[in-house]
Write an enzyme that holds these catalytic residues in place. Structure first.
Site, PDB file in Angstrom:
ATOM      1  N   SER A 154      -6.550  -5.246   4.731  1.00  0.00           N
ATOM      2  CA  SER A 154      -6.470  -3.875   5.491  1.00  0.00           C
ATOM      3  C   SER A 154      -5.256  -2.620   5.374  1.00  0.00           C
ATOM      4  CB  SER A 154      -6.026  -4.401   6.756  1.00  0.00           C
ATOM      5  OG  SER A 154      -6.486  -2.996   7.667  1.00  0.00           O
ATOM      6  N   TYR A 167      -1.368  -7.373  14.442  1.00  0.00           N
ATOM      7  CA  TYR A 167      -2.111  -7.190  13.211  1.00  0.00           C
ATOM      8  C   TYR A 167      -1.698  -7.334  11.666  1.00  0.00           C
ATOM      9  CZ  TYR A 167      -6.852  -4.977  10.950  1.00  0.00           C
ATOM     10  OH  TYR A 167      -7.185  -5.624  10.093  1.00  0.00           O
TER      11      TYR A 167
END
Length: 256
Positions: A154, A167
Site C-alpha cells: 500500500s 495499518y
C-alpha cells in the site's frame, strides 16, 4: 475465435498463479485479468460464493484465452490452510509459478481508540498471512529453480496519516519482508512489491471508528479502479526472466 491449437499454445505459455484475497477488489481484478491473459489461476478467499461468481464471470474469457480459474476456500491466517492451498495447486498443475500475496484488511482508527482486536486482525492478515504464503511457496520455488512473489502492499508503506498508524505499520512490514525476501532469494526467483494509493474496494467498509470512516470517505473522492493494480501485476509478470520489477507505486493522478 481462436483455434484449439491457439488455445493450447496460450495454456502452455501461461503461468500457474495463486492469488490470495481474490473474492473482491484488487484480488478479484488480478485473478480475472490473469485468466484473460491465459494463465491458470488458483483463487483463494474465505467467501467461496464470491469466488464461484468470479468463475462464472471469467468463463467466456477463459475459453478464449486458454486460461482457467479455480476457486479454493482460504484463510491466510491459518498456516496449514495456506500450505494446503499451495500443495493442492502444485498437485493439480505440477508446479506453481507465481504467488500473489494480496489478502489484507484496513480497519483504520486512532491509537487512542484502543481498538486492539482490530489491530490484532491487521497484524494477523497483513503480516502473518504474508509470511504464511512465503513459507508455503518458497521451498517449491527453490526446488524448481524459478518463481515470482508479488506482494500487494500500500502507499501506507511509504507514508503515515492519522488513523493509519497500525495499518501503515503492517504495510511497511509487508514491504520490508518482501524486500528482505528479494535480497535473500536466488536470482531465479523474482520478487515484486506493488504499493497502490486509493483504490475502489471494500477495504474501507471494515472501518468501525466513525471519525476514521468519515475521513476515508473524503480521502476516497478520487480513486482508481482495481484493474489498474491488476495491470501492474500483469506488467511485472510479463517481463523476461532476467528482468525483476522490484517495486511499483501507483496512485490516482490527483492523489498527493
Amino acid at each position: 475465435m481462436p483455434t484449439n491449437q491457439t488455445q493450447e499454445r496460450r495454456a502452455a505459455d501461461g503461468k500457474v498463479v495463486l492469488v490470495t484475497g481474490a473474492s473482491s477488489g484488487i484480488g478479484a481484478a488480478v485473478a480475472a485479468r490473469l485468466v484473460r491473459e491465459g494463465h491458470q489461476v488458483v483463487a483463494g478467499a474465505r467467501r467461496t460464493d464470491r469466488l464461484r461468481a468470479l468463475v462464472e464471470d471469467t468463463a467466456e474469457t477463459a475459453a478464449r484465452s486458454g486460461g482457467s480459474l479455480h476457486p479454493v476456500r482460504l484463510d491466510v491466517t491459518d498456516r496449514r490452510d495456506v500450505a494446503a492451498f499451495t500443495e493442492a495447486a502444485r498437485e493439480r498443475f505440477g508446479r506453481v509459478d507465481v504467488f500473489v500475496n494480496n489478502a489484507g484488511v484496513m480497519p483504520l482508527s486512532r491509537l487512542d481508540s484502543l481498538l486492539v482486536d482490530e489491530w490484532d486482525r491487521m497484524v494477523e492478515v497483513n503480516v502473518r498471512g504474508l509470511l504464511h504464503g512465503i513459507a508455503a511457496v518458497l521451498p517449491h520455488f527453490t526446488a524448481q529453480g524459478s518463481g515470482h512473489f508479488v506482494t500487494v502492499a500500500s502507499i501506507g508503506a511509504h507514508q503515515v496519516v492519522p488513523t493509519g498508524a497500525v495499518y501503515s505499520g503492517t504495510k511497511y512490514a509487508a514491504w520490508a519482508i518482501t524486500e528482505g525476501l528479494r535480497q535473500e532469494s536466488d536470482p531465479a526467483i523474482r520478487v515484486t512489491t506493488i504499493s497502490p494509493g486509493v483504490v475502489t474496494s471494500e477495504l474501507a467498509d471494515s472501518i468501525t471508528e466513525e471519525g476514521a470512516a468519515e475521513a476515508m470517505r473524503a480521502y476516497r473522492t478520487h480513486a482508481i479502479g482495481p484493474d489498474a493494480v491488476a495491470g501492474a501485476v500483469s506488467y511485472a509478470l510479463a517481463q523476461p526472466a532476467d528482468v525483476d520489477v522490484n517495486e511499483i507505486v501507483l496512485r490516482p493522478a490527483r492523489q498527493r
